[in-house]
Design an enzyme around this catalytic site. Structure first.
Site, mmCIF file in Angstrom:
data_model
loop_
_atom_site.group_PDB
_atom_site.id
_atom_site.type_symbol
_atom_site.label_atom_id
_atom_site.label_comp_id
_atom_site.label_asym_id
_atom_site.label_seq_id
_atom_site.Cartn_x
_atom_site.Cartn_y
_atom_site.Cartn_z
ATOM 1 N N ARG A 50 41.679 -3.255 63.462
ATOM 2 C CA ARG A 50 41.405 -2.410 61.857
ATOM 3 C C ARG A 50 40.971 -3.000 60.527
ATOM 4 O O ARG A 50 40.037 -3.178 59.381
ATOM 5 C CB ARG A 50 41.982 -1.221 62.027
ATOM 6 N N LYS A 149 40.916 1.023 55.308
ATOM 7 C CA LYS A 149 42.170 0.917 54.856
ATOM 8 C C LYS A 149 42.360 0.071 53.392
ATOM 9 O O LYS A 149 43.342 -1.109 53.762
ATOM 10 C CB LYS A 149 43.448 0.221 55.817
ATOM 11 N N GLU A 182 41.554 14.736 56.095
ATOM 12 C CA GLU A 182 42.735 14.022 56.597
ATOM 13 C C GLU A 182 43.512 14.416 55.875
ATOM 14 O O GLU A 182 43.988 14.927 54.524
ATOM 15 C CB GLU A 182 42.395 12.510 57.481
#
Ligand code: PLP
Length: 288
Positions: A50, A149, A182
């Site tokens: 990721r 992220k 989220e």
């Protein structure tokens, strides 16, 4: 505590980054939060995958390759004698002249830090937590993709401030179409008619590593699941609700905006998934 900074381990007092670093100036960079159990990192390769995806999305060349990064994380834990820990890898664009152009920065800054893991009070798991639906909306994927992220975390921080002001554990964010996305640092799931449901990536979420494993666990346990479109109504009508992330694992939610979820107790499917998560941890601990 030793900190890894760019190309070496340094005592944490000496671990300083330039005021010209574009991570500091513009939030230009990416990061990962990882957890170690018994000195071994959980889902290390998924986190490094990721990190690579996030970096690629902002055209940031990582300063270390996959094996090197994994080696650094292992060495980090050993040097600091850490068994139960929460780690963070940060890669910023690096120091450069003021200006948005990333090519102003010669080399990225790489930092690895950690702290001993502080277990959450067990009562959070036995009683469940309160969440709110924040007024702050999740970033528009076409503006700042939640799948990256990134160090640019103000969206989540604004929602977290709302949670704190309301005395809630977490704030859930809707997207610009009133669809559930989220939490500020977690993915959200509901259970409806025995089915585990969570917002699909296309609604604007970070594809959580814990989320992925919980979906896999549900399949292994024969619990139907789907990645789908959810709204606040789904949340309020759910039989169960829970959050997932690397540090909190599977955390039951028993109240949303003051309204009880189900009977107001952590649900049976939530508890089964969390028990299976803990029982199956070993399968995903780093082995090198
Ligand atoms: N969503 C956001 C915005 C996060 O910051 C995080 C993790 O901190 C998550 C979801 C959960 O992801 P993971 O399970 O990989 O920790």
């Amino acid at each position: 505590m030793w900190v890894y900074l760019n190309d070496r381990f340094v005592p944490q007092e000496e671990a300083v980054v330039s005021v010209f670093d574009h991570g500091f100036l513009y939030g230009d960079g990416v990061f990962e939060t990882l957890r170690a159990y018994r000195g071994r990192v959980f889902q290390l390769s998924e986190h490094l995958n990721r990190l690579e995806r996030s970096a690629a999305r902002i055209q940031l060349a990582l300063p270390a390759g996959r094996d090197q990064m994994a080696g650094l994380v292992r060495e980090f834990l050993q040097r600091n004698h850490l068994q139960e820990a929460s780690l963070r890898i940060t890669v910023s664009r690096g120091a450069g002249e003021i200006g948005l152009d990333p090519t102003l920065c010669k080399a990225p800054t790489l930092v690895i830090i950690a702290r001993p893991f502080q277990p959450y009070p067990e009562s959070l798991y036995t009683e469940g937590v309160l969440v709110i639906v924040a007024r702050t909306r999740r970033n528009l994927p076409e503006a700042l993709p939640p799948q990256v992220k990134s160090l640019n975390f103000l969206n989540n921080i604004l929602a977290k401030m709302e949670a704190k002001a309301a005395g809630a554990h977490e704030a859930l964010m809707l997207n610009h179409r009133d669809e559930l996305t989220e939490g500020t640092t977690s993915n959200v799931f509901v259970v409806q008619q025995g089915r585990v449901r969570t917002p699909a990536v296309e609604y604007g979420i970070l594809e959580g590593i814990t989320r992925g494993w919980v979906l896999q666990l549900a399949a292994e346990l024969g619990i139907p699941s789907e990645e789908t479109r959810l709204t606040v109504e789904d949340l309020l009508r759910a039989e169960e609700c829970f959050l997932t992330n690397t540090t909190q694992e599977v955390l039951p939610v028993t109240r949303v905006d003051g309204q009880l979820i189900g009977n107001g107790r952590p649900g049976g499917i939530t508890r089964r998934l969390h028990a299976s998560f803990r029982a199956g941890l070993d399968r995903f601990l780093d082995r090198e």
